[in-house]
Design an enzyme around this catalytic site. Structure first.
Site, PDB file in Angstrom:
ATOM      1  N   PHE A   1       0.732  -1.236  -0.024  1.00 44.75           N
ATOM      2  CA  PHE A   1       0.032   0.162  -0.087  1.00 44.75           C
ATOM      3  C   PHE A   1       0.847   1.367   0.067  1.00 44.75           C
ATOM      4  CE2 PHE A   1       0.706  -1.073   4.294  1.00 44.75           C
ATOM      5  CZ  PHE A   1       1.170   0.172   5.139  1.00 44.75           C
ATOM      6  N   CYS A   2       0.257   2.551  -0.288  1.00 42.33           N
ATOM      7  CA  CYS A   2       1.018   3.846  -0.477  1.00 42.33           C
ATOM      8  C   CYS A   2      -0.110   4.742  -0.110  1.00 42.33           C
ATOM      9  CB  CYS A   2       1.609   3.896  -1.563  1.00 42.33           C
ATOM     10  SG  CYS A   2       0.626   3.763  -3.110  1.00 42.33           S
ATOM     11  N   THR A   3       0.209   6.072  -0.507  1.00 44.02           N
ATOM     12  CA  THR A   3      -0.863   7.137  -0.077  1.00 44.02           C
ATOM     13  C   THR A   3      -1.980   7.115  -0.844  1.00 44.02           C
ATOM     14  OG1 THR A   3       1.249   8.576   0.277  1.00 44.02           O
ATOM     15  CG2 THR A   3      -0.900   9.510  -0.046  1.00 44.02           C
TER      16      THR A   3
ATOM     17  N   ILE B   1      -4.151   4.686   0.733  1.00 40.77           N
ATOM     18  CA  ILE B   1      -4.706   4.789   1.998  1.00 40.77           C
ATOM     19  C   ILE B   1      -5.663   5.928   2.150  1.00 40.77           C
ATOM     20  CG2 ILE B   1      -4.019   5.819   4.071  1.00 40.77           C
ATOM     21  CD1 ILE B   1      -1.068   4.853   3.657  1.00 40.77           C
TER      22      ILE B   1
END
Length: 318
Positions: free
Chosen positions: A187-189, A216
């Site tokens: 996952f990331c922003t 996210i």
């Protein structure tokens, strides 16, 4: 008109990315910039042969018009956009830049269009990362992880995304040595880094690779706080600094010297001087630099009193 959080706020912020094949990015750039400027938008968009990435802001009607224009670009009909609101314009000008990659990994031959992992929507993410056979990897940089991350996630402690491939190569050896073929959830922003990271991980021979659809930001928008497995806030690359559940603004601010996010506790530290230094960079600056930053801060404050943006101020993270 598209619904979005904080719809009562005057400025709409649209974060977007899409991996697609642009045969001639320079031919796309000019008309796209003209369209954004004609609608009074500000922000930064990156273009390369692998797609488009960026964040733009403006009034809701103009944002809708430009997003419609972007959806009409080759392969962009299904582009996912994360919307949020802001009291004031978070950017200072509009830029459309040509890049070799829309998110820089620095590894040749990675197929970020057709070779990525499987999307997992926010509503199903908790089930995946709660599985004890799942390895959860945060693909963001260390200062972002420090603001907030998912429970049980591995922090690669990278300074830039370019460091991720080397970190994963070491991690891959550990996974192979364990004799297990785990599910890998990344996952990331907003989804772009983890999507490209899944392509790299798959190129290393791992098959069960997943990534959080919309990142996210989409998770915090769609998953109720009482069901959330995300601890803390999410750092964002604009003047909002960080957002929490429901994409509400957090209490973080940004150091104008080193650009690191600062918590309310860090603002009380003796090393913090607005626009000059913070606990992260105080020891890294000599007196000449601090004096220069102090003068810059003074000029910014004078410009603010005049109702103008100081031209020496960093424009955005693009």
């Amino acid at each position: 008109m598209t619904d979005f959080p904080d719809s009562d706020l005057p400025v709409r912020v649209a974060a977007l990315y899409h991996f697609t094949h642009f045969d001639d990015p320079p031919a796309v750039r000019g008309p796209l910039l003209e369209t954004c400027e004609a609608h009074g938008l500000k922000g930064t968009l990156l273009l390369s042969q692998e797609g488009i990435n960026g964040t733009i802001a403006g009034n809701p009607d103009n944002i809708d018009a430009v997003i419609a224009y972007i959806r009409a670009l080759p392969g962009c009909a299904n582009i996912e956009v994360k919307y949020s609101g802001a009291e004031d314009m978070p950017f200072y000008r509009m830029k459309v830049r040509l890049k070799r990659e829309i998110v820089t990994m620095g590894v040749d031959g990675i197929d970020a269009v057709d070779g990525t992992g499987e999307y997992v929507p926010p509503k199903k993410w908790n089930d995946l990362i709660s599985d004890p056979d799942t390895v959860i990897i945060d693909t963001r940089n260390d200062y972002e992880v420090g603001v907030g991350t998912f429970q049980g996630a591995i922090d690669p402690k990278t300074k830039t995304f370019r460091e991720f491939p080397a970190w994963f190569d070491t991690e891959a050896e550990k996974l192979r040595a364990s004799g297990k073929a785990p599910k890998i959830a990344m996952f990331c922003t907003g989804g772009i880094r983890c999507e490209k990271a899944t392509a790299y991980v798959k190129s290393k021979g791992f098959d069960d690779v997943f990534h959080l659809q919309g990142g996210i930001l989409k998770y915090l928008e769609n998953v109720p706080e009482d069901e959330s497995l995300f601890d803390g806030d999410c750092f964002v690359f604009d003047q909002r600094v960080a957002v929490g559940h429901g994409l509400k603004l957090s209490d973080y601010v940004q150091c104008h010297a080193c650009r690191k996010p600062l918590s309310p506790e860090e603002l009380e530290a003796p090393e913090y001087m607005e626009g000059v230094s913070c606990p992260h960079c105080h020891d890294a600056r000599d007196e000449e630099q601090k004096n220069r930053y102090e003068e810059r801060q003074r000029q910014m404050e004078l410009a603010a009193k005049r109702g103008a943006a100081h031209i020496g101020r960093k424009q955005d993270a693009g």
